[in-house]
Design a protein around this motif. Structure first.
Motif, mmCIF file in Angstrom:
data_model
loop_
_atom_site.group_PDB
_atom_site.id
_atom_site.type_symbol
_atom_site.label_atom_id
_atom_site.label_comp_id
_atom_site.label_asym_id
_atom_site.label_seq_id
_atom_site.Cartn_x
_atom_site.Cartn_y
_atom_site.Cartn_z
ATOM 1 N N THR A 1 0.842 -1.183 0.000
ATOM 2 C CA THR A 1 0.000 0.000 0.000
ATOM 3 C C THR A 1 0.882 1.238 0.000
ATOM 4 O O THR A 1 1.670 1.439 0.920
ATOM 5 C CB THR A 1 -0.899 0.038 1.259
ATOM 6 O OG1 THR A 1 -1.424 -1.277 1.460
ATOM 7 C CG2 THR A 1 -2.029 1.030 1.103
ATOM 8 N N GLY A 2 0.775 2.026 -1.051
ATOM 9 C CA GLY A 2 1.521 3.289 -1.125
ATOM 10 C C GLY A 2 3.017 3.101 -0.950
ATOM 11 O O GLY A 2 3.703 3.944 -0.374
ATOM 12 N N ILE A 3 3.510 1.967 -1.459
ATOM 13 C CA ILE A 3 4.918 1.646 -1.215
ATOM 14 C C ILE A 3 5.829 2.486 -2.125
ATOM 15 O O ILE A 3 5.434 2.887 -3.223
ATOM 16 C CB ILE A 3 5.146 0.127 -1.426
ATOM 17 C CG1 ILE A 3 6.236 -0.368 -0.487
ATOM 18 C CG2 ILE A 3 5.485 -0.182 -2.872
ATOM 19 C CD1 ILE A 3 6.211 -1.860 -0.333
ATOM 20 N N GLY A 4 7.023 2.781 -1.631
ATOM 21 C CA GLY A 4 7.952 3.577 -2.419
ATOM 22 C C GLY A 4 9.370 3.373 -1.953
ATOM 23 O O GLY A 4 9.630 2.792 -0.898
ATOM 24 N N LYS A 5 10.300 3.811 -2.779
ATOM 25 C CA LYS A 5 11.715 3.639 -2.443
ATOM 26 C C LYS A 5 12.506 4.787 -3.045
ATOM 27 O O LYS A 5 12.363 5.108 -4.228
ATOM 28 C CB LYS A 5 12.224 2.314 -3.021
ATOM 29 C CG LYS A 5 13.713 2.100 -2.931
ATOM 30 C CD LYS A 5 14.103 1.646 -1.545
ATOM 31 C CE LYS A 5 15.623 1.634 -1.364
ATOM 32 N NZ LYS A 5 15.982 1.338 0.034
ATOM 33 N N SER A 6 13.320 5.419 -2.219
ATOM 34 C CA SER A 6 14.236 6.411 -2.776
ATOM 35 C C SER A 6 15.658 6.066 -2.402
ATOM 36 O O SER A 6 15.935 5.595 -1.303
ATOM 37 C CB SER A 6 13.858 7.814 -2.299
ATOM 38 O OG SER A 6 13.473 7.786 -0.946
ATOM 39 N N ILE B 1 14.118 9.347 -6.414
ATOM 40 C CA ILE B 1 12.919 8.602 -6.057
ATOM 41 C C ILE B 1 12.687 7.563 -7.148
ATOM 42 O O ILE B 1 12.293 7.898 -8.273
ATOM 43 C CB ILE B 1 11.702 9.537 -5.930
ATOM 44 C CG1 ILE B 1 11.972 10.553 -4.832
ATOM 45 C CG2 ILE B 1 10.448 8.726 -5.637
ATOM 46 C CD1 ILE B 1 11.011 11.715 -4.833
ATOM 47 N N ALA B 2 12.966 6.291 -6.821
ATOM 48 C CA ALA B 2 12.879 5.244 -7.832
ATOM 49 C C ALA B 2 11.450 4.729 -7.962
ATOM 50 O O ALA B 2 11.030 4.286 -9.023
ATOM 51 C CB ALA B 2 13.828 4.106 -7.496
ATOM 52 N N LEU B 3 10.721 4.787 -6.851
ATOM 53 C CA LEU B 3 9.366 4.241 -6.846
ATOM 54 C C LEU B 3 8.546 5.040 -5.842
ATOM 55 O O LEU B 3 9.034 5.367 -4.753
ATOM 56 C CB LEU B 3 9.422 2.763 -6.432
ATOM 57 C CG LEU B 3 8.231 1.896 -6.820
ATOM 58 C CD1 LEU B 3 8.166 1.734 -8.326
ATOM 59 C CD2 LEU B 3 8.345 0.533 -6.161
ATOM 60 N N HIS B 4 7.294 5.357 -6.210
ATOM 61 C CA HIS B 4 6.494 6.174 -5.310
ATOM 62 C C HIS B 4 5.024 5.772 -5.388
ATOM 63 O O HIS B 4 4.479 5.653 -6.488
ATOM 64 C CB HIS B 4 6.666 7.658 -5.679
ATOM 65 C CG HIS B 4 5.830 8.557 -4.838
ATOM 66 N ND1 HIS B 4 5.999 8.680 -3.474
ATOM 67 C CD2 HIS B 4 4.806 9.377 -5.168
ATOM 68 C CE1 HIS B 4 5.114 9.533 -3.004
ATOM 69 N NE2 HIS B 4 4.369 9.970 -4.002
ATOM 70 N N ASP B 5 4.437 5.550 -4.217
ATOM 71 C CA ASP B 5 2.998 5.359 -4.101
ATOM 72 C C ASP B 5 2.459 4.242 -5.008
ATOM 73 O O ASP B 5 1.632 4.465 -5.868
ATOM 74 C CB ASP B 5 2.280 6.679 -4.404
ATOM 75 C CG ASP B 5 0.816 6.619 -3.953
ATOM 76 O OD1 ASP B 5 0.510 5.751 -3.114
ATOM 77 O OD2 ASP B 5 0.007 7.424 -4.452
ATOM 78 N N VAL B 6 2.953 3.044 -4.778
ATOM 79 C CA VAL B 6 2.498 1.901 -5.563
ATOM 80 C C VAL B 6 1.641 0.997 -4.679
ATOM 81 O O VAL B 6 2.042 0.641 -3.575
ATOM 82 C CB VAL B 6 3.699 1.108 -6.123
ATOM 83 C CG1 VAL B 6 3.233 -0.192 -6.748
ATOM 84 C CG2 VAL B 6 4.451 1.950 -7.136
ATOM 85 N N THR B 7 0.480 0.639 -5.184
ATOM 86 C CA THR B 7 -0.441 -0.192 -4.421
ATOM 87 C C THR B 7 -0.917 -1.353 -5.285
ATOM 88 O O THR B 7 -1.352 -1.145 -6.416
ATOM 89 C CB THR B 7 -1.666 0.628 -3.968
ATOM 90 O OG1 THR B 7 -1.203 1.721 -3.190
ATOM 91 C CG2 THR B 7 -2.621 -0.225 -3.159
ATOM 92 N N THR B 8 -0.808 -2.556 -4.760
ATOM 93 C CA THR B 8 -1.368 -3.719 -5.461
ATOM 94 C C THR B 8 -1.401 -4.898 -4.491
ATOM 95 O O THR B 8 -0.993 -4.770 -3.329
ATOM 96 C CB THR B 8 -0.580 -4.078 -6.728
ATOM 97 O OG1 THR B 8 -1.319 -5.039 -7.477
ATOM 98 C CG2 THR B 8 0.783 -4.677 -6.380
#
Lengths: 316, 346
Positions: free
Chosen positions: A51-56, A61-68
């Motif tokens: 839920t709303g996962i991200g990684k910098s 910021i490589a990944l932001h606000d990913v939900t599945t």
């Protein structure tokens, strides 16, 4: 596929039917080596929810606000072009990188995965593009690498070579790969065959959630088909599969859920009923941009040329 | 390749004959070379095949071979150890100083030296793994450090560079036969080190081919990242290998000490390259992932036989090094060729 190789109670047409994991344990004694992960939940139960996962990484910021979600007996397809953040997403799921924002829930428990081992212990197995095989080692040693079967105790504890060879052979036969000799170095197999060995290995070792990193990317049409078939088999067996790809035509036939990534952000998370293949293709290739392109190519091929020429003239 | 499917494979595959399979084994080259050397000196000199002759080259092969086999394991695991030669001296000196100077019980001293050797091996391994530096550099450092310490510390403690008076140490006679004894076998005088050698070959081969850690050795040498991904304990495997080479160095240190009842600051220096040569001649790939313990043992036999054969043939013993150098180059070329064939021709 020759049928004489599919012994050990496999049906002659082993390609269609995959035995449940339990049946395979019975025919060769204590072969539980790598199967410490929790049992498979009922079909449709979420195994992984992000839920709303991200990684910098520092400033990036490589990944932001990913939900599945990844559900048992379903295939979640992660689609995106090069640089969309697919690799980062995989690394988070696989435990190789810790996420820096959002929630990563496995079996209802929020987790911060510190290592691939931790992910494996939860039954999350990843098949990377490099397949994690050692080219010079025989197929069967690769199949069981890290989870070797042994017999005997103490100083005479030794590899159960016969059992490992037999299982490797029958597991691969079940995937439609009939190797004459599981003793050959795995580096001598074709790309599709190596991919299948890697997938078969993950499935055999009790993966509950199977993450496949672009398994069809380097394959031809027929071999891609074989890989897709095995993805479907893994799904039918009750595993949650994460299928990462940039090809919507590969994703749509086997997928139950589609999550699209672009430039490190999610463009949406859809169930199959919510999206058609055409829509998927359109979203993948940038929607309007593709329509314009298609229009040019279909109706007035020469105008595209004219346009690009005009552009060149204007910019120079 | 892209349209290859399983049923097609069989049609395109040429049956692999038993002979070809045998030729692909890592130790084949060294077996052939060993046979040639053996036959040559047997025919060319009269002493080589005599009882005394066989005993001499067996004994000298065994002292090199014990460490060479351990170095081969490490090389299969993808790393180098240059500190093995000096480790022979370090462990021998340690026992010598602890017993003759400090009066420590000799059994305790032998165990202390083993623990110290394993600890130094572990430091080598941990440094290599944690810093990511090539093992060549790390163990080159340990090599020089130990070489200096061997001489300087020994001089500082006992005032000279060689151990004296070992035979007067209590219980020396109880432990001497284990490492330095010898027995007569079919007329030849054979040292205990030959038995240790056989034991080390057997243990290493069993470990490599029949155990889980052996599988991991091949894996970490062949593809470290992949091994880690599938859950192979890479750090433990590599550190274990460095400890094994150090332990083998300790064993030869004990053999040397109890065979001649003395060691000195220079003992073992220079042998590290011979161990590596034996491993490579024995079919180990310098890049890791391929090789065998038996091959390295055969490499050591080639060394031992040539060393003694040259003496029996009344040649200048300096030819030995020239021969070793050429053997090494030849072996590397053959290994590369074999590896290429193993990778493509199936």
């Amino acid at each position: 596929m020759s049928t004489d190789e599919t012994r050990a109670g496999q049906p002659a047409s082993g390609q269609e039917d995959v035995e449940p994991a339990d049946a395979r344990v019975d025919d060769s004694g204590a072969e539980d080596a790598g199967r410490s992960a929790p049992a498979l939940p009922p079909r449709g139960t979420p195994i992984i929810e992000v839920t709303g996962i991200g990684k910098s990484y520092g400033q990036v910021i490589a990944l932001h606000d990913v939900t599945t979600s990844v559900r048992a007996g379903e295939v979640t397809c992660v689609l995106g072009d090069n640089g969309a953040g697919k690799s980062t997403f995989i690394k988070i799921l696989a435990g190789a990188h810790e996420h820096s924002e959002g929630k990563f829930v496995v079996d209802g428990t929020s987790r911060n995965m510190s290592s691939p081992r931790a992910a494996l212990a939860l039954g999350i197995a990843t098949v990377y593009q490099d397949l994690a095989v050692v080219p010079l080692m025989p197929v069967w040693r690769n199949f069981f690498l890290g989870s070797e079967l042994t017999r005997g105790l103490g100083p005479i504890k030794r590899l159960d070579i016969a059992a490992m060879k037999r299982i490797t052979k029958s597991e691969l036969a079940a995937m439609g790969i009939d190797l004459r000799d599981v003793d050959q170095p795995i580096g001598t197999l074709s790309g599709g065959e190596r991919q299948c060995v890697a997938i078969a290995r993950a499935v055999y070792f009790g993966a509950r959630a199977l993450i496949l990193d672009e398994p069809t990317a380097a394959l031809g049409v027929r071999q891609s088909g074989i890989v897709l078939k095995y993805i479907a088999k893994a799904r039918d067996r009750g595993l949650g599969v994460v299928f990462i790809t940039h090809n919507p035509h590969h994703a749509y036939p086997v997928g139950d859920r589609f999550m699209l990534l672009r430039r490190g952000r999610s463009m949406g998370d859809f169930a199959k009923s919510e999206i058609t293949l055409d829509e998927l293709v359109r979203m993948m290739s940038g929607g309007a941009e593709l329509e314009a392109l298609a229009h040019e190519l279909q109706d007035e091929p020469e105008s595209a040329l004219t346009k690009s020429l005009r552009e060149e003239v204007e910019t120079s | 390749m892209s349209t290859t499917t399983a049923p097609d494979v069989d049609e395109r595959m040429v049956a692999t004959s038993r002979a070809t399979k045998t030729l692909r084994r890592p130790e084949v080259g060294s077996a052939i070379a060993a046979l040639i050397v053996f036959v040559f000196f047997s025919v060319y000199t009269s002493e080589f095949l005599s009882d005394q002759g066989v005993g001499t080259w067996l004994n000298s092969s065994s002292r090199i071979g014990i460490v060479a086999v351990a170095v081969a394991l490490l090389m299969i695991g993808g790393e180098f150890d240059l500190s093995t030669g000096t480790m022979v001296g370090t462990s021998g000196l340690m026992v010598g100083v602890l017993t003759t100077h400090y009066g420590l019980n000799i059994f305790v001293a032998v165990v202390v030296a083993l623990v110290a050797a394993l600890a130094i091996g572990a430091v080598n391994g941990i440094l290599v793994m944690k810093t990511g530096l090539p093992s060549f550099i790390v163990t080159l450092g340990t090599f020089f450090a130990l070489q200096g310490v061997n001489v300087a510390l020994t001089k500082a403690i006992i005032g000279q560079v060689a151990i004296q008076g070992m035979k007067l140490v209590p219980s020396y006679d109880a432990i001497q036969p284990i490492f330095g004894g010898s027995f007569t076998f079919v007329g030849a005088s054979v040292d205990m080190s030959v038995l240790w050698f056989i034991g080390v070959i057997g243990a290493a081969t069993w470990l490599l081919l029949r155990t889980r850690p052996g599988n991991w050795v091949f894996a970490v040498g062949g593809a470290q990242q992949s091994s880690r991904q599938v859950g192979v304990p890479v750090l433990a495997t590599k550190v274990g290998l460095f400890m094994a080479t150090a332990g083998a160095g300790w064993l030869v240190g004990m053999v040397t000490l109890f065979k001649s009842s003395t060691v000195n600051g220079a003992t073992g220096v220079g042998d590290e390259f011979i161990f590596i040569i034996c491993a490579v001649v024995g079919g180990c790939l310098l890049t890791g992932g391929f090789g065998s313990a038996i091959g390295a043992a055969l490499g050591a036999m080639i060394y031992g036989m040539t060393q003694q054969g040259i003496v029996y043939a009344n040649w200048d013993s300096d030819w030995l090094k020239a021969f070793l150098g050429i053997m090494l180059l030849g072996a590397v070329l053959v290994n590369n060729w074999v590896r290429k064939r193993a990778e493509v021709s199936r």
